[in-house]
Design a protein around this motif. Structure first.
Motif, PDB file in Angstrom:
ATOM      1  N   ASP A 279       0.708  -1.188  -0.039  1.00  0.00           N
ATOM      2  CA  ASP A 279       0.100   0.019  -0.089  1.00  0.00           C
ATOM      3  C   ASP A 279       0.789   1.195  -0.080  1.00  0.00           C
ATOM      4  OD1 ASP A 279       1.042  -0.017   2.325  1.00  0.00           O
ATOM      5  OD2 ASP A 279      -0.938  -0.525   3.724  1.00  0.00           O
ATOM      6  N   ALA A 280       2.146   1.131  -0.147  1.00  0.00           N
ATOM      7  CA  ALA A 280       2.915   2.212  -0.078  1.00  0.00           C
ATOM      8  C   ALA A 280       3.191   2.977   1.166  1.00  0.00           C
ATOM      9  CB  ALA A 280       2.725   3.166  -1.176  1.00  0.00           C
ATOM     10  N   LYS A 281       2.654   2.556   2.057  1.00  0.00           N
ATOM     11  CA  LYS A 281       2.539   3.121   3.623  1.00  0.00           C
ATOM     12  C   LYS A 281       3.413   2.258   4.507  1.00  0.00           C
ATOM     13  CE  LYS A 281      -1.767   5.379   2.891  1.00  0.00           C
ATOM     14  NZ  LYS A 281      -3.152   5.963   3.145  1.00  0.00           N
ATOM     15  N   SER A 282       2.891   1.009   4.609  1.00  0.00           N
ATOM     16  CA  SER A 282       3.457   0.092   5.774  1.00  0.00           C
ATOM     17  C   SER A 282       4.532  -1.038   5.120  1.00  0.00           C
ATOM     18  CB  SER A 282       2.330  -0.748   6.220  1.00  0.00           C
ATOM     19  OG  SER A 282       1.625  -1.571   5.393  1.00  0.00           O
ATOM     20  N   TRP A 283       5.566  -0.945   5.216  1.00  0.00           N
ATOM     21  CA  TRP A 283       6.642  -1.760   5.000  1.00  0.00           C
ATOM     22  C   TRP A 283       7.129  -3.068   5.727  1.00  0.00           C
ATOM     23  CZ3 TRP A 283       8.763  -0.461  -0.037  1.00  0.00           C
ATOM     24  CH2 TRP A 283       8.237   0.877  -0.444  1.00  0.00           C
ATOM     25  N   ARG A 284       7.458  -4.098   5.223  1.00  0.00           N
ATOM     26  CA  ARG A 284       8.050  -5.262   5.926  1.00  0.00           C
ATOM     27  C   ARG A 284       9.221  -5.636   5.116  1.00  0.00           C
ATOM     28  NH1 ARG A 284       4.643 -10.101   3.785  1.00  0.00           N
ATOM     29  NH2 ARG A 284       3.186  -8.942   2.173  1.00  0.00           N
ATOM     30  N   MET A 285      10.016  -6.323   5.926  1.00  0.00           N
ATOM     31  CA  MET A 285      11.414  -6.786   5.645  1.00  0.00           C
ATOM     32  C   MET A 285      11.068  -7.880   4.869  1.00  0.00           C
ATOM     33  SD  MET A 285      14.020  -5.658   8.568  1.00  0.00           S
ATOM     34  CE  MET A 285      15.475  -6.144   7.348  1.00  0.00           C
ATOM     35  N   VAL A 286      12.064  -8.083   3.561  1.00  0.00           N
ATOM     36  CA  VAL A 286      11.945  -9.417   3.095  1.00  0.00           C
ATOM     37  C   VAL A 286      13.637  -9.947   2.619  1.00  0.00           C
ATOM     38  CG1 VAL A 286       9.726  -9.107   1.844  1.00  0.00           C
ATOM     39  CG2 VAL A 286      11.781  -7.996   0.707  1.00  0.00           C
ATOM     40  N   ASP A 287      13.781 -10.921   2.208  1.00  0.00           N
ATOM     41  CA  ASP A 287      14.859 -11.544   1.656  1.00  0.00           C
ATOM     42  C   ASP A 287      14.714 -11.663   0.225  1.00  0.00           C
ATOM     43  OD1 ASP A 287      15.931 -11.698   4.148  1.00  0.00           O
ATOM     44  OD2 ASP A 287      15.455 -13.745   4.518  1.00  0.00           O
ATOM     45  N   ILE A 288      15.745 -11.210  -0.395  1.00  0.00           N
ATOM     46  CA  ILE A 288      15.858 -11.264  -1.918  1.00  0.00           C
ATOM     47  C   ILE A 288      17.201 -12.062  -2.252  1.00  0.00           C
ATOM     48  CG2 ILE A 288      15.855 -10.113  -4.117  1.00  0.00           C
ATOM     49  CD1 ILE A 288      14.679  -7.481  -2.529  1.00  0.00           C
TER      50      ILE A 288
END
Length: 430
Positions: free
Chosen positions: A101-110
């Protein structure tokens, strides 16, 4: 006459209004005030097909999450910088942030399936061995192979189609496991059938390539975390990059507080138990473990972070490949490993092998010097017994049970362990 005077006055008024509009548009400060929603120019990633591996498709994983990259809804910088610069392409994995939603971010592994060096070497091998050229269209070369031609004709993924692939997951395949792969393959929109009618030629090549190079993303798809399996959530792929939920590697916790170390050790033992006993009657085993095999979520929950060395034996159907079929070799068998590597016979794999490896390689580093005597001495003794008990199943079970018994009261119940808090305040189960 009056009519013409009114007409001229009206025309003069229109001219004055036009001049006023033009003067406003030419004044920067006035224009900024009049148009507060003017778009803000920002720096963007200069995404190249080469960085993502899209130039190699369909010798790639898939494209299900590419839109997120190009819309900047996946960012490589962990602190959400506005200076969106791509990291070096030679790294095997990256930390990133993901939003819906461009507001809440969560960490990911790439992550990449393998290192850039190995990818490049495999690409070169495909061209030189199949087309006798230094560079080529990987898709055109792989489409010509006998194996892929069999895939094109096949209605169902059968054991003979994966014979000789280096992935531990496919060394002892059953039809039930292969059906699960096709039915839950997440890179196509209409999965659900055990038959491959819904897979295009492109989809089949991508699936075969992924299984040949590294089965980690497939395992995340067919055994999802939402069903209780100890894997991070698969979010999608783009080219040769895989995106999944973020975990911190176990090595980051070797210096953790005693109560944290005790909690993680108990979770490790629980995961290894579930690998041998689960509702679907699959037996999971590791061919190798290291400090990056397991990871920890922000809520303290332990998961299998890297499933690339995980093998599966179907306890209901067993393996439907003979040892001769296991030894079959072609270009797909040699994309990331030496073609001369010998396969381990399915009949030689012991159920306690993974437990012994963890007792040898991981638990001593996690628990070493953490506790006061005589508790530390008792823990070390049972760890050593576990590490030396490959040929003694009963002795191994007893050592692990005693170790768990010692560790359980050493845990604490607080918000650091959000995966079981506050339930642990009210029940011994947690």
């Amino acid at each position: 006459m009056g009519h013409w005077i009114c007409y001229l006055c009206s025309g003069f008024a229109d001219l004055l209004m036009l001049l006023l509009v033009l003067s406003l548009s030419c004044n920067p400060s006035t224009a900024a005030t009049a148009s507060p929603s003017a778009p803000h120019v920002k720096t963007s990633y200069s995404f190249g097909r080469t960085f993502l591996g899209l130039d190699k498709c369909n010798a790639c994983i898939g494209t299900s999450i590419c839109k997120k990259f190009f819309k900047e809804e996946i960012r490589f910088d962990t602190w959400l910088s506005s200076h969106l610069k791509l990291p070096p392409s030679y790294l095997l994995s990256y930390s990133g942030n993901y939003t819906d939603d461009a507001k809440s971010w969560r960490m990911v592994d790439i992550t990449r399936l393998t290192s850039k060096y190995r990818h490049d070497r495999a690409d070169k091998r495909i061209c030189t061995s199949l087309l006798k050229t230094k560079t080529c269209s990987l898709e055109r070369a792989l489409r010509r192979t006998h194996r892929f031609q069999k895939w094109l004709r096949a209605k169902r993924l059968t054991p003979d189609l994966v014979q000789g692939l280096s992935s531990p997951m496919l060394r002892c395949p059953s039809q039930r496991l292969l059906d699960r792969i096709v039915r839950r393959y997440a890179e196509v929109p209409d999965a659900g059938s055990i038959y491959m009618d819904h897979l295009t030629d492109r989809d089949k090549l991508r699936l075969l390539y992924t299984l040949s190079v590294n089965s980690h993303p497939i395992l995340l798809q067919i055994f999802p975390d939402v069903e209780g399996w100890p894997f991070p959530r698969y979010l999608g792929s783009c080219g040769r990059l895989v995106v999944s939920a973020s975990t911190r590697p176990l090595r980051d916790f070797y210096g953790a507080a005693p109560e944290v170390a005790a909690d993680l050790a108990l979770q490790l033992l629980a995961i290894l138990r579930s690998m041998g006993t689960n509702d679907l009657n699959y037996f999971f085993y590791f061919t190798h473990v290291d400090a990056g095999t397991f990871g920890v979520f922000s809520n303290g929950h332990l998961f299998i972070r890297d499933a690339s060395t995980l093998g599966i034996i179907d306890k209901e159907e067993g393996s439907q490949l003979t040892d001769g079929q296991q030894e079959y070799k072609d270009i797909f068998s040699c994309l990331t490993v030496d073609c001369q590597s010998a396969f381990v016979s399915c009949n030689s794999i012991r159920e306690k092998h993974s437990l012994v490896m963890v007792c040898q390689e991981l638990l001593p580093k996690l628990l070493k010097g953490k506790f006061l005597q005589p508790m530390q001495e008792k823990i070390d003794s049972f760890l050593q017994h576990c590490a030396d008990s490959l040929a003694d199943d009963q002795g191994l079970d007893e050592a692990v049970a005693k170790l768990a018994e010692l560790l359980k009261p050493l845990r604490s119940c607080d918000s650091r362990f959000a995966y079981r808090y506050p339930d642990c305040k009210y029940s011994d189960k947690y």
